[in-house]
Design an enzyme around this catalytic site. Sequence first.
Site, short mmCIF file in Angstrom:
data_model
loop_
_atom_site.label_atom_id
_atom_site.label_comp_id
_atom_site.label_asym_id
_atom_site.label_seq_id
_atom_site.Cartn_x
_atom_site.Cartn_y
_atom_site.Cartn_z
N CYS A 1 28.30 -13.73 -14.63
CA CYS A 1 28.86 -13.46 -15.96
C CYS A 1 30.25 -12.84 -15.88
O CYS A 1 30.93 -12.72 -16.90
CB CYS A 1 27.94 -12.54 -16.74
SG CYS A 1 26.28 -13.20 -16.89
N HIS B 1 31.16 -7.98 -21.89
CA HIS B 1 30.21 -9.06 -21.66
C HIS B 1 28.99 -8.81 -22.57
O HIS B 1 28.50 -7.70 -22.67
CB HIS B 1 29.79 -9.09 -20.20
CG HIS B 1 28.67 -10.05 -19.94
ND1 HIS B 1 28.68 -11.33 -20.43
CD2 HIS B 1 27.50 -9.91 -19.27
CE1 HIS B 1 27.58 -11.95 -20.06
NE2 HIS B 1 26.84 -11.10 -19.36
N ASN C 1 23.23 -14.20 -24.29
CA ASN C 1 24.11 -14.02 -23.13
C ASN C 1 24.59 -15.39 -22.66
O ASN C 1 23.82 -16.18 -22.15
CB ASN C 1 23.31 -13.31 -22.03
CG ASN C 1 24.10 -13.14 -20.74
OD1 ASN C 1 25.20 -13.68 -20.59
ND2 ASN C 1 23.54 -12.39 -19.81
N1 ACO Z 1 8.61 -10.83 -25.18
C1 ACO Z 1 7.64 -9.91 -25.19
N2 ACO Z 1 7.39 -9.11 -24.15
C2 ACO Z 1 8.17 -9.25 -23.05
C3 ACO Z 1 9.21 -10.19 -22.98
C4 ACO Z 1 9.41 -11.00 -24.10
N3 ACO Z 1 10.37 -11.94 -24.15
N4 ACO Z 1 9.81 -10.10 -21.78
C5 ACO Z 1 9.17 -9.12 -21.11
N5 ACO Z 1 8.17 -8.61 -21.87
C6 ACO Z 1 7.24 -7.54 -21.55
C7 ACO Z 1 7.10 -7.33 -20.06
O1 ACO Z 1 6.14 -8.22 -19.53
C8 ACO Z 1 6.64 -5.89 -20.02
O2 ACO Z 1 5.27 -5.84 -20.31
P1 ACO Z 1 4.30 -4.81 -19.51
O3 ACO Z 1 4.87 -3.44 -19.85
O4 ACO Z 1 2.98 -5.10 -20.08
O5 ACO Z 1 4.49 -5.16 -18.07
C9 ACO Z 1 7.38 -5.25 -21.19
O6 ACO Z 1 7.76 -6.33 -22.07
C10 ACO Z 1 8.60 -4.48 -20.79
O7 ACO Z 1 9.39 -5.32 -19.94
P2 ACO Z 1 10.68 -4.79 -19.26
O8 ACO Z 1 11.19 -5.83 -18.32
O9 ACO Z 1 10.40 -3.41 -18.72
O10 ACO Z 1 11.64 -4.68 -20.51
P3 ACO Z 1 13.06 -4.03 -20.57
O11 ACO Z 1 13.08 -2.99 -21.61
O12 ACO Z 1 13.58 -3.67 -19.22
O13 ACO Z 1 13.94 -5.22 -21.12
C11 ACO Z 1 15.45 -6.94 -20.40
C12 ACO Z 1 14.02 -6.41 -20.38
C13 ACO Z 1 15.82 -7.25 -21.83
C14 ACO Z 1 15.52 -8.20 -19.55
C15 ACO Z 1 16.38 -5.86 -19.84
O14 ACO Z 1 15.88 -5.37 -18.62
C16 ACO Z 1 17.78 -6.37 -19.64
O15 ACO Z 1 18.49 -6.66 -20.57
N6 ACO Z 1 18.24 -6.43 -18.37
C17 ACO Z 1 19.59 -6.88 -18.07
C18 ACO Z 1 19.62 -8.36 -18.03
C19 ACO Z 1 21.01 -8.89 -17.99
O16 ACO Z 1 21.92 -8.32 -18.52
N7 ACO Z 1 21.18 -10.03 -17.35
C20 ACO Z 1 22.43 -10.72 -17.33
C21 ACO Z 1 23.09 -10.59 -16.07
S1 ACO Z 1 24.63 -11.37 -16.08
C22 ACO Z 1 24.65 -12.89 -15.26
O17 ACO Z 1 25.33 -13.04 -14.28
C23 ACO Z 1 23.81 -14.05 -15.79
#
Ligand code: ACO
Length: 332
Positions: free
Chosen positions: A116, A257, A287
């Site tokens: 990204c 970003h 994203n």
């Molecule tokens: N819908 C419902 N529940 C979900 C979903 C979904 N889409 N996705 C995950 N969950 C659940 C998980 O299974 C977990 O359940 P559990 O507690 O029973 O195990 C719970 O929700 C919490 O999941 P987490 O992964 O802990 O959620 P978090 O608050 O960390 O949010 C997220 C996840 C949104 C992915 C966050 O970590 C994030 O934004 N990370 C950064 C990602 C990013 O920016 N990536 C781009 C990189 S740039 C590039 O080069 C492409």
Amino acid sequence: MKGSLKAVITGTGSYLPDQIVTNDDLAKQVDTNDEWIRTRTGIRERRVLAEDLATSDMCIEAARKALEDAGIAAADLDLIIVGTVTSDMLFPSTACLVQHRLEALKAAAFDVSAGCTGFLYGLVTAAQFLETGMYRTALVIGADTLSRVIDWSDRSTCVLFGDGAGAVVLEAVSNTDYGILGSYLGADGSGAHLLNLPGGGSRCPATRDSVEKGLHHLRMEGKEVFKFAVKTMGEAALHVLKECGLSQEDVDFLIPHQANLRIVDAALKRLELPSDRVYTNLEKYGNMSSASVPVALDEAARLGKFQKGNLLLLIAFGAGLTWGGVALRWAK
Ligand code: ACO
């Protein structure tokens, strides 16, 4: 010559696919819901590219708008850089495909892979060519079609991403107060495993087995990437400002970003900037990887958000791991 030339953005353009996929649409495919996606990410909907199109098609649309905005003919371009991790093919570069279709016959062309952060890596690279006087005019594009590499059955990643392309025209201008004032790029390959697409390269070529194992899909350890993003977005911003002899109060607009609203909010907090100094559009597009920053820049510019002389701070993080920032004085 060096020192008197600056790289100035003289045109912007963007392209978003027509097809909109809402959170409710995704909830019909995987076990998720609008409320979870909105509260965890800020995303409401994203765009998905039509099946018969690829990344270079989006690049062309964004590039034509940027060239028109700058009043530059493609034939005048000296350089084309495309930041992408979803090139049309492994090779040749998407930049070469764009060069051919634009008929930018004298332009050198290559891709940059920095997740990204790809657009910012491309912007900083292009600026070096202009500041040294080697080239006068460059086109920098950030474009990704992540819909093609997402595992649409994995709710932890498929809700996050969207497709799009953004472009800028950069021109070398002498003795000006406008343009790119400073930049900073960072990388830490020890985090390569946190966000990658393992299949299809030389370590894991495409085979029936690699496809069955799903190795051609984007993989991400979201929590770790989140922590990295919160740390590096603020760091990159402060680093660039310091290099330019500026401080947070000087920033008129932050263009970060657009991965997750919580990451953007954390960056704002770290920089002690009010929320009216940031432009976000991730609620509409998700994203878009390399396209996020240039699409946001183009949208904000066309909405008349910037005034000539405004200080803009562009910051990003991504696969690699990579991160970076660019400070520029808006010239239009
Ligand atoms: N819908 C419902 N529940 C979900 C979903 C979904 N889409 N996705 C995950 N969950 C659940 C998980 O299974 C977990 O359940 P559990 O507690 O029973 O195990 C719970 O929700 C919490 O999941 P987490 O992964 O802990 O959620 P978090 O608050 O960390 O949010 C997220 C996840 C949104 C992915 C966050 O970590 C994030 O934004 N990370 C950064 C990602 C990013 O920016 N990536 C781009 C990189 S740039 C590039 O080069 C492409």
